[in-house]
Design a protein around this motif. Structure first.
Motif, PDB file in Angstrom:
ATOM      1  N   HIS A  92      85.500  59.920 -39.415  1.00 41.58           N
ATOM      2  CA  HIS A  92      86.926  60.518 -38.904  1.00 41.58           C
ATOM      3  C   HIS A  92      87.061  61.839 -38.344  1.00 41.58           C
ATOM      4  O   HIS A  92      87.474  62.279 -37.354  1.00 41.58           O
ATOM      5  CB  HIS A  92      88.018  60.286 -39.978  1.00 41.58           C
ATOM      6  N   LEU A  96      87.300  63.679 -34.343  1.00 39.32           N
ATOM      7  CA  LEU A  96      88.241  64.671 -34.037  1.00 39.32           C
ATOM      8  C   LEU A  96      87.441  65.962 -33.616  1.00 39.32           C
ATOM      9  O   LEU A  96      88.007  66.780 -32.679  1.00 39.32           O
ATOM     10  CB  LEU A  96      89.095  65.052 -35.086  1.00 39.32           C
ATOM     11  N   SER A 100      87.795  67.456 -29.799  1.00 37.70           N
ATOM     12  CA  SER A 100      88.185  68.804 -29.344  1.00 37.70           C
ATOM     13  C   SER A 100      87.193  69.695 -28.653  1.00 37.70           C
ATOM     14  O   SER A 100      87.682  70.750 -28.213  1.00 37.70           O
ATOM     15  CB  SER A 100      88.524  69.491 -30.669  1.00 37.70           C
ATOM     16  N   VAL A 117      93.344  64.342 -28.216  1.00 40.71           N
ATOM     17  CA  VAL A 117      93.256  64.794 -29.689  1.00 40.71           C
ATOM     18  C   VAL A 117      94.274  64.013 -30.361  1.00 40.71           C
ATOM     19  O   VAL A 117      94.281  63.413 -31.576  1.00 40.71           O
ATOM     20  CB  VAL A 117      93.193  66.105 -30.044  1.00 40.71           C
ATOM     21  N   GLY A 118      95.275  64.316 -29.862  1.00 40.88           N
ATOM     22  CA  GLY A 118      96.681  63.560 -30.219  1.00 40.88           C
ATOM     23  C   GLY A 118      96.521  61.626 -30.408  1.00 40.88           C
ATOM     24  O   GLY A 118      96.944  61.188 -31.467  1.00 40.88           O
ATOM     25  N   THR A 121      94.255  61.082 -33.483  1.00 42.20           N
ATOM     26  CA  THR A 121      95.006  61.680 -34.550  1.00 42.20           C
ATOM     27  C   THR A 121      96.044  60.223 -34.847  1.00 42.20           C
ATOM     28  O   THR A 121      96.061  59.869 -36.149  1.00 42.20           O
ATOM     29  CB  THR A 121      95.699  62.850 -34.567  1.00 42.20           C
ATOM     30  N   ASP A 122      96.610  59.772 -34.105  1.00 43.91           N
ATOM     31  CA  ASP A 122      97.516  58.949 -34.086  1.00 43.91           C
ATOM     32  C   ASP A 122      96.729  57.610 -34.557  1.00 43.91           C
ATOM     33  O   ASP A 122      97.143  56.710 -35.486  1.00 43.91           O
ATOM     34  CB  ASP A 122      98.452  58.495 -32.868  1.00 43.91           C
ATOM     35  N   GLN A 124      94.066  57.314 -36.348  1.00 41.34           N
ATOM     36  CA  GLN A 124      93.573  57.810 -37.698  1.00 41.34           C
ATOM     37  C   GLN A 124      94.582  57.494 -38.580  1.00 41.34           C
ATOM     38  O   GLN A 124      94.452  56.965 -39.743  1.00 41.34           O
ATOM     39  CB  GLN A 124      92.614  58.985 -37.834  1.00 41.34           C
ATOM     40  N   GLN A 125      95.968  58.119 -38.292  1.00 34.55           N
ATOM     41  CA  GLN A 125      97.177  58.085 -39.339  1.00 34.55           C
ATOM     42  C   GLN A 125      97.763  56.557 -39.176  1.00 34.55           C
ATOM     43  O   GLN A 125      98.325  56.176 -40.536  1.00 34.55           O
ATOM     44  CB  GLN A 125      98.033  59.073 -39.007  1.00 34.55           C
TER      45      GLN A 125
END
Length: 451
Positions: A92, A96, A100, A117-118, A121-122, A124-125
């Motif tokens: 994970h 990222l 990046s 990147v956003g 991130t979404d 993964q979360q």
């Protein structure tokens, strides 16, 4: 829609031809001790048609994870669950890092989403991976399988970009490489623990790519009504797909990607299993094709440089046995006779040329063993010739000894000069013959160089 990342890799050597090494007592608990992943080996119980045969089976030679009509001679393999492991956390984090990196998103891929990147991130979360596992086989080939949870409407259009970030995270090209290094250590430690140290590893050791993973197949699992249409748009310029209608659903198959539309979600595992075994069989043939290319290269180098050969009749026989066994094990006709299954496997064969790989591997083995057998025959001929020289030398020395006894001093005084010279000439001739036979090889090589 779900994202599935799947692909084979080569450990670099083999420890067996089936699951037999994984039955080593105490090895499984030793592997799990002190590691945050969980390894398991499940030997099928219902493998005999008749109950009275069950007690006689010491080990199994096939497994199809419960699917009817499938037979896998290479075995079920050792399964390692990576869920919750540090390796998955590394993956994970490195995804990222790759997202990046401007060399990757902006140079290697010139048109990435501005908010990649956003998006990652979404993912993964809110989504993450629901499954992450590895299968290791005795032949030294492994299979990695990572499956995401169901993507929401916001993230589904970015499925390909999410996959790309995780793909290059495993390579370590645009990230720290922690996942790749930890993964390679896990595989190496596993095979070391289960190895019987019987020379099988040295005999089957082959060169592997430095990035370890040769590539993946992206599978988009379409469980909802409009997923297939979206998946087709996502992969439109990524891979050329061939539609196939199977008993358990529809699959659009490509070399680097596939779209699966199950008719029944409960039975889609058969399609995934066939895709898995197709890649594993291809990986086995690819690995052993490189193995015999490596042996041919060594053989040619030894012949040209005059180095001492590392091969003998026993090792050659073992290599030939392994090659023919692998060739028989990896034929799709031995895996299944189901027409629906054969559609998928034949399409894969046409794309990857597995049948040609099997034939090339077998022919490469024959070329190598023929070369080495000729070398062994030449060595045996030279050895026989040396033995003949030694025998002739001993015979000549015996004759010399007899003649010397005949030439006693008293007898020499009494015999005539001609007879004396004749006997001395015979002794001298025998001595010269012994010297010539001893140094004949060196003399011929010196004469050849001079000419």
């Amino acid at each position: 829609m779900k994202i599935i990342i799947s692909g084979y890799f080569d450990a670099g050597y083999s420890i067996g031809i089936d699951d037999y090494p994984f039955e080593k007592e105490g090895a499984l608990s030793a592997l799990n001790q002190g590691n945050d992943f969980l390894a398991s080996f499940n030997k099928p119980k219902e493998m005999y048609a008749f109950a009275d045969e069950e007690s006689g089976g010491a080990f199994h030679v096939d497994d199809a994870e419960g699917h009817i009509g499938l037979s896998v001679p290479v075995g079920t393999g050792l399964k390692i669950d990576l869920s919750g492991s540090s390796m998955l956390q590394f993956l994970h984090a490195e995804a990222l890092e790759a997202a990046s990196d401007k060399r990757f998103m902006g140079s290697y891929y010139s048109d990435p989403p501005k908010n990649i990147v956003g998006v990652l991130t979404d993912f993964q979360q809110k989504i993450g991976f629901s499954k992450a596992s590895v299968n290791l086989y005795g032949l030294g080939i492994g299979y990695i399988y990572i499956e995401s949870a169901e993507l929401n409407e916001k993230l589904a259009p970015y499925a390909l970009w999410i996959y790309r970030c995780y793909e290059y995270a495993t390579y370590g090209t645009y990230s720290s490489g922690k996942f790749r290094d930890a993964f390679r250590k896990m595989v190496s430690d596993t095979y070391t623990i289960f190895s019987n140290k019987d020379g099988y590893e040295a005999l089957t050791r082959r060169k592997i790519p430095c990035d370890y993973f040769p590539g993946y197949q992206l599978i988009l699992m379409c469980n909802n009504q409009h997923d297939a249409l979206l998946a087709s748009r996502i992969l439109e310029n990524y891979d050329e797909l061939t539609p196939l209608q199977m008993d358990d659903g529809k699959i659009s198959l490509g070399w680097a990607a596939a779209i699966v539309e199950p008719s029944n979600v409960d039975y889609v595992s058969r399609i995934l299993f066939l895709l898995k075994m197709a890649q594993i069989y291809y990986g086995i043939c690819d690995g052993f094709e490189r193995l015999f290319s490596h042996h041919i290269s060594n053989s040619v180098r030894e012949n040209l440089s005059g180095e001492k050969s590392i091969y003998d009749a026993v090792s050659l026989n073992r290599l030939r046995t392994i090659a023919h066994t692998v060739a028989e094990f990896t034929r799709f006709s031995a895996l299944t006779q189901n027409i629906s299954d054969q559609k998928l496997l034949n399409a894969f064969d046409q794309m990857g040329g597995l049948s040609q790989k099997i034939e090339h591997m077998a022919s490469a083995c024959e070329i190598f063993t023929n070369i080495q057998n000729e070398v062994l025959e030449q060595k045996q001929a030279r050895r026989d010739k040396r033995l003949n020289v030694y025998a002739m030398a001993l015979t000549a020395l015996t004759i010399v000894s007899v003649l010397a006894d005949m030439l006693s001093i008293n007898a020499a005084l009494e015999m005539s000069g001609w007879i004396m010279l004749l006997k001395l000439g015979a002794i001298l001739g025998l001595i010269i013959l012994v010297i010539y036979l001893t140094f004949e090889g060196r003399f011929l090589r010196w004469k050849k160089k001079r000419n």
